[in-house]
Structures are given as structure tokens and as C-alpha cells.
Design a protein around this motif. Structure first.
Motif, short mmCIF file in Angstrom:
data_model
loop_
_atom_site.label_atom_id
_atom_site.label_comp_id
_atom_site.label_asym_id
_atom_site.label_seq_id
_atom_site.Cartn_x
_atom_site.Cartn_y
_atom_site.Cartn_z
N TYR A 7 -1.14 9.92 -2.63
CA TYR A 7 -1.73 9.77 -1.32
C TYR A 7 -1.11 8.59 -0.58
CZ TYR A 7 -5.22 12.35 -4.00
OH TYR A 7 -5.84 13.25 -4.82
N ARG A 8 -1.09 8.69 0.74
CA ARG A 8 -0.60 7.59 1.58
C ARG A 8 -1.63 7.32 2.67
NH1 ARG A 8 5.25 8.11 3.37
NH2 ARG A 8 5.46 7.32 1.25
N ILE A 9 -1.90 6.05 2.88
CA ILE A 9 -2.81 5.64 3.94
C ILE A 9 -2.13 4.58 4.80
CG2 ILE A 9 -4.96 4.39 4.44
CD1 ILE A 9 -6.24 5.80 2.07
N THR A 10 -2.26 4.75 6.11
CA THR A 10 -1.89 3.69 7.05
C THR A 10 -3.20 3.13 7.57
OG1 THR A 10 0.14 4.83 7.66
CG2 THR A 10 -0.66 3.14 9.17
N ALA A 11 -3.29 1.81 7.56
CA ALA A 11 -4.57 1.17 7.89
C ALA A 11 -4.36 -0.09 8.72
CB ALA A 11 -5.31 0.84 6.60
N TYR A 12 -5.47 -0.55 9.28
CA TYR A 12 -5.48 -1.75 10.11
C TYR A 12 -6.62 -2.65 9.63
CZ TYR A 12 -6.17 -4.67 14.23
OH TYR A 12 -6.31 -5.74 15.08
N ILE A 21 1.02 0.16 5.35
CA ILE A 21 1.14 1.47 4.72
C ILE A 21 1.02 1.24 3.23
CG2 ILE A 21 2.62 3.47 4.26
CD1 ILE A 21 4.06 2.83 6.94
N VAL A 22 0.16 2.01 2.57
CA VAL A 22 -0.04 1.87 1.14
C VAL A 22 -0.06 3.25 0.50
CG1 VAL A 22 -2.58 1.77 1.34
CG2 VAL A 22 -1.46 0.69 -0.60
N LEU A 70 0.67 0.90 -4.13
CA LEU A 70 1.90 0.22 -3.72
C LEU A 70 1.91 -0.02 -2.22
CD1 LEU A 70 4.76 -0.76 -4.48
CD2 LEU A 70 5.55 1.55 -4.07
N LEU A 71 2.02 -1.29 -1.85
CA LEU A 71 2.13 -1.67 -0.44
C LEU A 71 3.55 -1.37 0.02
CD1 LEU A 71 0.65 -3.06 1.92
CD2 LEU A 71 1.57 -5.23 1.06
N ARG A 72 3.69 -0.49 1.01
CA ARG A 72 5.00 -0.05 1.47
C ARG A 72 5.52 -0.84 2.66
NH1 ARG A 72 6.35 4.38 -1.58
NH2 ARG A 72 8.30 3.32 -1.30
N ALA A 73 4.61 -1.31 3.54
CA ALA A 73 5.02 -2.05 4.74
C ALA A 73 3.81 -2.78 5.31
CB ALA A 73 5.59 -1.10 5.78
N SER A 90 10.30 17.85 17.32
CA SER A 90 9.71 16.56 17.61
C SER A 90 8.37 16.42 16.89
CB SER A 90 9.51 16.41 19.11
OG SER A 90 9.05 15.12 19.42
N TYR A 91 8.18 15.31 16.18
CA TYR A 91 6.96 15.04 15.43
C TYR A 91 6.34 13.73 15.89
CZ TYR A 91 8.58 18.48 12.01
OH TYR A 91 9.01 19.63 11.39
N LYS A 92 5.03 13.60 15.65
CA LYS A 92 4.31 12.35 15.88
C LYS A 92 4.40 11.55 14.58
CE LYS A 92 -0.38 10.77 16.85
NZ LYS A 92 -1.74 11.26 17.09
N ALA A 93 5.18 10.49 14.62
CA ALA A 93 5.37 9.65 13.43
C ALA A 93 4.60 8.35 13.61
CB ALA A 93 6.85 9.36 13.23
N ILE A 94 4.34 7.69 12.50
CA ILE A 94 3.68 6.39 12.53
C ILE A 94 4.64 5.34 11.98
CG2 ILE A 94 2.50 6.61 10.31
CD1 ILE A 94 0.01 5.38 11.87
N LYS A 95 4.62 4.17 12.61
CA LYS A 95 5.58 3.12 12.27
C LYS A 95 4.84 1.81 11.99
CE LYS A 95 9.55 0.71 14.20
NZ LYS A 95 10.37 0.50 15.36
#
Length: 108
Positions: A7-12, A21-22, A70-73, A90-95
Motif C-alpha cells: 500500500y502507498r499513502i500520501t499524507a499531510y 509519501i509512505v 518506508l518513507l519515500r519522500a 494524461s493522468y492526475k499525478a501527485i508530487k
């Protein structure tokens, strides 16, 4: 590599105004458990994905690890959404910082 527990999660994290990103590959049985763990720490979950739903742009999948995620960024502020063209689509990406991925390859 068993992908159904990747699993991958982007969080704030609003308290300190940073995002990340983890990845978890084997630590959590279910995606909701991973999300719940982060939410309990005061973290706002922005995107949640299974590996099979992601298009990795510049993040390599992590090896299986049942004891850690694992912390990715990381980056200051909130993550950015950007348009990313892949093979003419075209895709909606997260950075976050210099790391970029498409959290849902079915959403264009």
C-alpha cells in the motif's frame, strides 16, 4: 513479491506543515489499517492506493518488510497535484519533493 499487501499513502501533517509519501509492503493486512494508523497520529491522509492501482513514475517498489513502512519522500507544505502524460494519456499525478506517481491509474 506479494502485491496484495503493498500500500502507498500520501499524507499531510498540519501541525508541522509537511507532507510525505509512505509505502507499506507487508506490515498491514488491510489498507484501512494503514490509514487508521496514520490518522491516529494526527496525520491527514490525502491519497491511499494499492500497488496494483498505481503508476510509478520515479518511485521503485520497496521490498517486503512486515515490521516497518518506508518513507519515500517528504516536503514542506501540502502535496501537489500535477498532470502527467504517460504513453499519450494524461493522468492526475501527485508530487512530493521530486517523487511523483499516479495514485489511481483508472482516473484520468
Amino acid at each position: 513479491m506479494e502485491q496484495n499487501k503493498y500500500y502507498r499513502i500520501t499524507a499531510y501533517y498540519p501541525q508541522d506543515d509537511f507532507c510525505f509519501i509512505v509505502d507499506s509492503n507487508g506490515m498491514f493486512e488491510k489498507l484501512w489499517q494503514f490509514s487508521s494508523y496514520l490518522i491516529q497520529k494526527g496525520i491527514k491522509v490525502i491519497e491511499v492506493s494499492r500497488l496494483e492501482d498505481i503508476i510509478d513514475i520515479n518511485i521503485e517498489p520497496a521490498q517486503e518488510d512486515k515490521d516497518h513502512f518506508l518513507l519515500r519522500a517528504t516536503a514542506d507544505g501540502k502535496p501537489e497535484y500535477v498532470e502527467q502524460a504517460i504513453n499519450g494519456t494524461s493522468y492526475k499525478a501527485i508530487k512530493v519533493a521530486d517523487k511523483l506517481y499516479v495514485p489511481n491509474k483508472e482516473a484520468k
